[in-house]
Design a protein around this motif. Structure first.
Motif, PDB file in Angstrom:
ATOM      1  N   PRO A   1       0.832  -1.206   0.000  1.00  0.00           N
ATOM      2  CA  PRO A   1       0.000   0.000   0.000  1.00  0.00           C
ATOM      3  C   PRO A   1       0.867   1.257   0.000  1.00  0.00           C
ATOM      4  N   PRO A   2       0.349   2.366  -0.486  1.00  0.00           N
ATOM      5  CA  PRO A   2       1.121   3.621  -0.524  1.00  0.00           C
ATOM      6  C   PRO A   2       1.683   3.970   0.856  1.00  0.00           C
ATOM      7  N   GLY A   3       2.942   4.306   0.877  1.00  0.00           N
ATOM      8  CA  GLY A   3       3.596   4.701   2.123  1.00  0.00           C
ATOM      9  C   GLY A   3       4.164   3.549   2.928  1.00  0.00           C
ATOM     10  N   GLU A   4       3.647   2.336   2.741  1.00  0.00           N
ATOM     11  CA  GLU A   4       4.119   1.216   3.542  1.00  0.00           C
ATOM     12  C   GLU A   4       5.533   0.801   3.156  1.00  0.00           C
ATOM     13  N   SER A   5       5.876   0.918   1.880  1.00  0.00           N
ATOM     14  CA  SER A   5       7.224   0.578   1.438  1.00  0.00           C
ATOM     15  C   SER A   5       8.260   1.464   2.122  1.00  0.00           C
TER      16      SER A   5
ATOM     17  N   ILE B   1       8.725   0.355   5.727  1.00  0.00           N
ATOM     18  CA  ILE B   1       9.540  -0.855   5.860  1.00  0.00           C
ATOM     19  C   ILE B   1      11.006  -0.534   5.598  1.00  0.00           C
ATOM     20  N   GLU B   2      11.279   0.338   4.617  1.00  0.00           N
ATOM     21  CA  GLU B   2      12.658   0.744   4.344  1.00  0.00           C
ATOM     22  C   GLU B   2      13.274   1.417   5.569  1.00  0.00           C
ATOM     23  N   GLU B   3      12.510   2.305   6.211  1.00  0.00           N
ATOM     24  CA  GLU B   3      13.026   3.006   7.397  1.00  0.00           C
ATOM     25  C   GLU B   3      13.236   2.026   8.545  1.00  0.00           C
TER      26      GLU B   3
END
Length: 419
Positions: A245-249, A252-254
């Motif tokens: 979903p938008p923003g979830e990637s 997870i990266e952070e």
């Protein structure tokens, strides 16, 4: 000039050799068992220049013999390793030869799943602690261990080998009877590390495929991972890249960047397994390498680049160009399914491989074993005989294609009448 590989994952060797050649180096694989790489060695592309890959046979569990083999290589400029088993010796030898590489002390921490769990728990990045568990055969030890797990972790819980690989020596326990049975079984096993317990995490399993340099971490994508039904704990299938979903990637990266920084991994690939719980990502384990099985191949296809170039850059001590290159999944998504026999035995071959071409998705077969090999167990990844990979516009569709194709492939054992 030569870049050495101290063993390697079963797949990706040809792409690694191509990356080394593009950097003006030859790649030399040091291995104690060529059969691990038989598919890669048998299918080397004609585009590889002469001398791009050399194989040196040496007992890679013998550090002195490995050291001598490295010393004999002409103009050694880098050392790469993509396995968990040889990660510590590779780091030690790179430091000894004055080659670029990770801090051996940090690699030792990353190789110890219990230490990582405790470290991250202390930093507030893991909800549960790691509890050492005696794994001796003495019944009183088992009673003490069971009581400690119940008091500190509770149920359900996970018991695992702190230095295990390929999902071996992992037990999910949901009641006291299963806990005591797992402790008894662990007491009969020869563990690579030490037994410990951690909380069971409820949710789907994923892995963040990352690349870091000087503490900066870039998320290359998220891989879905399907595991078997309990009590066996083995990987069954995977797909890349997961559409988040938008923003979830970015989240997870952070999160992955904080986890890796706290764990002491500051440069190179990492394969960060996590459960996406109702409260967010929770770490399962960190592998300081590119993902195994066909993950590297999936990355190359999806990103339309040879990601092993970044591995060679890091081995030469320079910032990987992939850290700064535009990152877009313009290539196909990939799904792959691991193919296991129903039971242990001597492999005679497979039925159904000749029908794979009828399925959509550029389906390919990647054999892990060969006829005549002994399959000692089917409870973890050591029982995998090969993988079916398929492509599609999304990871979901690619996995569906791979699963439908793999359903028609059956490993045949000798005593099934396979000979």
């Amino acid at each position: 000039m030569t870049i050495a590989a101290l063993e390697s994952l079963s797949f990706g060797l040809a792409r690694m050799a191509a990356a080394a050649a593009d950097a003006g180096h030859g790649l030399t694989l040091l291995t104690g068992d060529r059969t691990v790489y038989r598919h890669e060695l048998a299918t080397l592309p004609d585009t590889l220049p002469d001398g791009a890959l050399t194989v040196v046979d040496v007992d890679t569990f013998d550090t002195a013999a490995t050291r001598r083999a490295l010393a004999a290589l002409p103009r050694l400029t880098g050392l790469v390793n993509t396995t968990d088993t040889w990660s510590v010796p590779a780091a030690d030898l790179a430091a000894e030869f004055g080659l670029p590489g990770p801090d051996p002390a940090a690699v030792r921490v990353l190789r110890d799943k219990a230490r990582i769990r405790a470290l991250l728990h202390g930093a507030g990045l893991s909800k549960g602690p790691a509890v050492p568990v005696p794994s001796g055969a003495d019944p009183s030890d088992a009673d003490t261990a069971a009581a400690e797990v119940l008091r500190t972790i509770g149920l359900p819980a996970v018991l695992k080998d702190s230095a295990g690989t390929s999902s071996r020596d992992v037990w999910v326990v949901r009641d006291e009877e299963a806990l005591r049975a797992a402790l008894a079984e662990a007491g009969r096993r020869s563990l690579t590390g030490a037994l410990f317990a951690e909380p069971f995490l409820a949710g789907p399993l994923y892995s963040a495929e990352t690349l870091s340099w000087d503490g900066d971490t870039r998320l290359l994508g998220v891989l879905s991972r399907q595991t078997s039904r309990e009590p066996a704990v083995r990987e069954e299938a995977a797909a890349f890249p997961v559409a988040l979903p938008p923003g979830e990637s970015a989240g997870i990266e952070e999160w992955a960047g904080r986890v890796l920084h706290t764990a002491g991994h500051h440069s190179g690939f990492a394969h960060v397994e996590f459960i996406l719980t109702a409260e967010g990502p929770e770490l399962v384990e960190i592998n300081r390498r590119i993902g195994g099985a066909l993950v590297g191949e999936a990355l190359c296809r999806s990103l339309r680049t040879n990601v092993y170039d970044a591995m060679i850059d890091a081995a030469l001590g320079r910032r990987p160009r992939l850290m700064d290159a535009p990152l877009a999944h313009t290539g196909p998504a990939c799904g792959f399914v691991l193919v296991y026999p129903d039971r242990a035995g001597e492999l005679a071959g497979w039925r159904g491989l000749d029908g794979l071409g009828a399925y959509p998705g550029a389906v390919r077969w990647y054999p892990v074993r060969a006829p005549g090999d002994t399959i000692a167990t089917v409870t973890d990844q050591r029982g995998c005989t090969g993988m079916v990979m398929a492509e599609a516009a999304t990871a979901e569709l690619a996995l569906h294609r791979a699963a439908s194709a793999a359903a028609g492939v059956r490993p045949v054992l000798v005593d099934d009448g396979g000979r």
